[in-house]
Structure formats: C-alpha cells, structure tokens
Scaffold this motif. Structure first.
Motif, mmCIF file in Angstrom:
data_model
loop_
_atom_site.group_PDB
_atom_site.id
_atom_site.type_symbol
_atom_site.label_atom_id
_atom_site.label_comp_id
_atom_site.label_asym_id
_atom_site.label_seq_id
_atom_site.Cartn_x
_atom_site.Cartn_y
_atom_site.Cartn_z
ATOM 1 N N LEU A 98 0.831 -1.200 0.000
ATOM 2 C CA LEU A 98 0.000 0.000 0.000
ATOM 3 C C LEU A 98 0.867 1.253 0.000
ATOM 4 N N LEU A 99 1.763 1.336 0.943
ATOM 5 C CA LEU A 99 2.640 2.501 1.041
ATOM 6 C C LEU A 99 4.044 2.067 0.669
ATOM 7 N N SER A 100 4.466 2.450 -0.507
ATOM 8 C CA SER A 100 5.773 2.035 -0.986
ATOM 9 C C SER A 100 6.814 3.102 -0.719
ATOM 10 N N ARG A 101 8.007 2.656 -0.651
ATOM 11 C CA ARG A 101 9.158 3.530 -0.429
ATOM 12 C C ARG A 101 9.774 3.871 -1.778
ATOM 13 N N LYS A 102 10.242 5.098 -1.911
ATOM 14 C CA LYS A 102 10.916 5.504 -3.142
ATOM 15 C C LYS A 102 12.417 5.370 -2.947
ATOM 16 N N PHE A 103 13.078 4.772 -3.943
ATOM 17 C CA PHE A 103 14.523 4.647 -3.941
ATOM 18 C C PHE A 103 15.084 5.541 -5.035
ATOM 19 N N THR A 104 16.092 6.348 -4.704
ATOM 20 C CA THR A 104 16.748 7.134 -5.733
ATOM 21 C C THR A 104 17.623 6.202 -6.566
ATOM 22 N N PHE A 105 17.949 6.629 -7.774
ATOM 23 C CA PHE A 105 18.766 5.792 -8.649
ATOM 24 C C PHE A 105 20.143 5.526 -8.043
ATOM 25 N N GLU A 106 20.666 6.464 -7.265
ATOM 26 C CA GLU A 106 21.971 6.291 -6.641
ATOM 27 C C GLU A 106 21.960 5.172 -5.601
ATOM 28 N N GLU A 107 20.805 4.863 -5.056
ATOM 29 C CA GLU A 107 20.687 3.810 -4.034
ATOM 30 C C GLU A 107 20.480 2.420 -4.636
ATOM 31 N N THR A 108 20.474 2.327 -5.958
ATOM 32 C CA THR A 108 20.152 1.060 -6.607
ATOM 33 C C THR A 108 21.303 0.550 -7.460
ATOM 34 N N SER A 109 21.247 -0.747 -7.755
ATOM 35 C CA SER A 109 22.241 -1.379 -8.634
ATOM 36 C C SER A 109 21.642 -2.668 -9.188
ATOM 37 N N ASP A 110 22.435 -3.358 -10.011
ATOM 38 C CA ASP A 110 22.069 -4.673 -10.551
ATOM 39 C C ASP A 110 20.701 -4.670 -11.231
ATOM 40 N N TRP A 111 20.512 -3.785 -12.171
ATOM 41 C CA TRP A 111 19.247 -3.679 -12.874
ATOM 42 C C TRP A 111 19.122 -4.792 -13.913
ATOM 43 N N LEU A 112 17.952 -5.408 -13.955
ATOM 44 C CA LEU A 112 17.670 -6.454 -14.929
ATOM 45 C C LEU A 112 16.245 -6.279 -15.425
ATOM 46 N N MET A 113 16.069 -6.377 -16.722
ATOM 47 C CA MET A 113 14.739 -6.315 -17.323
ATOM 48 C C MET A 113 14.463 -7.678 -17.942
ATOM 49 N N ILE A 114 13.405 -8.314 -17.492
ATOM 50 C CA ILE A 114 13.013 -9.614 -18.021
ATOM 51 C C ILE A 114 11.830 -9.387 -18.945
ATOM 52 N N GLU A 115 12.041 -9.643 -20.220
ATOM 53 C CA GLU A 115 11.009 -9.422 -21.224
ATOM 54 C C GLU A 115 10.155 -10.679 -21.346
ATOM 55 N N LYS A 116 8.880 -10.540 -21.039
ATOM 56 C CA LYS A 116 7.938 -11.652 -21.151
ATOM 57 C C LYS A 116 7.040 -11.423 -22.355
ATOM 58 N N LYS A 117 6.074 -12.290 -22.525
ATOM 59 C CA LYS A 117 5.193 -12.220 -23.692
ATOM 60 C C LYS A 117 4.397 -10.918 -23.759
ATOM 61 N N SER A 118 3.826 -10.489 -22.640
ATOM 62 C CA SER A 118 2.953 -9.316 -22.657
ATOM 63 C C SER A 118 3.382 -8.201 -21.708
ATOM 64 N N LYS A 119 4.506 -8.384 -21.024
ATOM 65 C CA LYS A 119 4.965 -7.360 -20.085
ATOM 66 C C LYS A 119 6.468 -7.495 -19.889
ATOM 67 N N ILE A 120 7.026 -6.531 -19.195
ATOM 68 C CA ILE A 120 8.409 -6.631 -18.776
ATOM 69 C C ILE A 120 8.455 -6.504 -17.263
ATOM 70 N N LYS A 121 9.349 -7.260 -16.671
ATOM 71 C CA LYS A 121 9.536 -7.224 -15.225
ATOM 72 C C LYS A 121 10.910 -6.624 -14.983
ATOM 73 N N VAL A 122 10.953 -5.549 -14.223
ATOM 74 C CA VAL A 122 12.206 -4.886 -13.902
ATOM 75 C C VAL A 122 12.592 -5.280 -12.481
ATOM 76 N N ARG A 123 13.845 -5.710 -12.351
ATOM 77 C CA ARG A 123 14.376 -6.094 -11.045
ATOM 78 C C ARG A 123 15.585 -5.221 -10.742
ATOM 79 N N PHE A 124 15.715 -4.792 -9.509
ATOM 80 C CA PHE A 124 16.894 -4.039 -9.087
ATOM 81 C C PHE A 124 17.166 -4.339 -7.626
ATOM 82 N N THR A 125 18.360 -3.994 -7.208
ATOM 83 C CA THR A 125 18.774 -4.201 -5.826
ATOM 84 C C THR A 125 18.949 -2.849 -5.155
ATOM 85 N N ASN A 126 18.498 -2.748 -3.934
ATOM 86 C CA ASN A 126 18.747 -1.549 -3.140
ATOM 87 C C ASN A 126 20.017 -1.793 -2.345
#
Length: 162
Positions: A98-126
C-alpha cells in the motif's frame, strides 16, 4: 472509546491517502495494472461497504471503510519511475504494498529487465537494504525504461523469458 479509535484510524488513513496521491503525481512511467486488477476495484469497495453494513457500523465506520477501499485502489497506481528514482512493489505482507518507499537511482544497482510475452519485469537491488525489488511494466515501455535508466547512469541488462 470506539469512536476515538475509529477517528484515529481515519486520520491515519487520510494521511496515507495523501502520501499515495503525492506519489502518484510524481510517477513518470507507471507500473502495469492488469484488467483483472481494474475490475476488482469496484468489488473491493462493495466488500468494504458490505462489511460495514452487516456489522451495523456507525457513519464513521462507513467513512473508514471507504477510505480503506480508496487506499487499496490507489495502491495500484503509486508504483513506477519518478524523475529521480523508482517506487517498487514492496516484498512481504500486502500492507507493505500500500505505502511504498521511493529509492533514488543512486541507491540502486544490478538492474535487470526480463522481457515476457505481454509485459516486462524490472528487477533491481537496493544497496542500503541489500534487498531485491520487482515491478512490472507494459511491454510498450521497454525502450523508455532503458533510456530513462541510462539517463541516470544505470545499466539495464535485458533477458528474454523462455
């Protein structure tokens, strides 16, 4: 005494709704909201009202039920990319979503985009919490997301789901 507790919950819910609306205003690329989720929204409101009705809730109970339903509905729309970060789905209990936390780009790493049939799933590490977060986007936003992350010095690896 019950009225005082209901009033406190109402104030907490209203402040949470205010935070959600402010998060929604900052979203540039919004998470994917499925048709099923959109169809369930009126059902959620009816269920909350039915619980109030059958529980013979006072007027404040109805208002509390409606504000809780509004929180559930708004939680679908307060996730995605902002101009300086990302608001992901939070792992764990549904209440965390319900209440999500915002992460700045500087706080993140290891970005991965998984392309599926009808959507993409983005994964990252804080980096601070050493936790992995996920968020789904429409397939049409793939290039926008890669470009947006690149503007913030993030490299996004792309995999195709098999």
């Amino acid at each position: 005494m019950d009225t005082i507790f209901m009033l406190i919950f109402f104030i907490l819910f209203v402040s949470a709704i205010y935070k959600m609306i402010n998060q929604i205003r900052t979203i540039i690329i919004r998470q994917q909201v499925t048709s099923l989720m959109k169809c369930l929204q009126p059902l959620i409101v009816l269920i909350f009202l039915a619980i109030s009705w059958f529980g013979s809730a006072p007027f404040l109970g109805y208002i509390l039920s409606l504000t809780a339903a509004v929180m559930l509905i708004l939680s679908l729309y307060n996730k995605g990319f902002t101009k300086d970060g990302i608001i992901p789905n939070m792992p764990g209990a549904y209440l965390n979503s319900l209440l999500s936390r915002k992460f700045t780009f500087e706080e993140t790493s290891d970005w991965l985009m998984i392309e599926k049939k009808s959507k993409i799933k983005v994964r990252f590490t804080n980096d601070q919490y050493q936790s992995v977060y996920y968020i789904d986007f429409p397939l049409a936003d793939k290039e926008k997301i890669i470009q947006f992350a690149a503007q913030h010095n993030q490299i996004v690896d792309v995999e195709h789901y098999k």
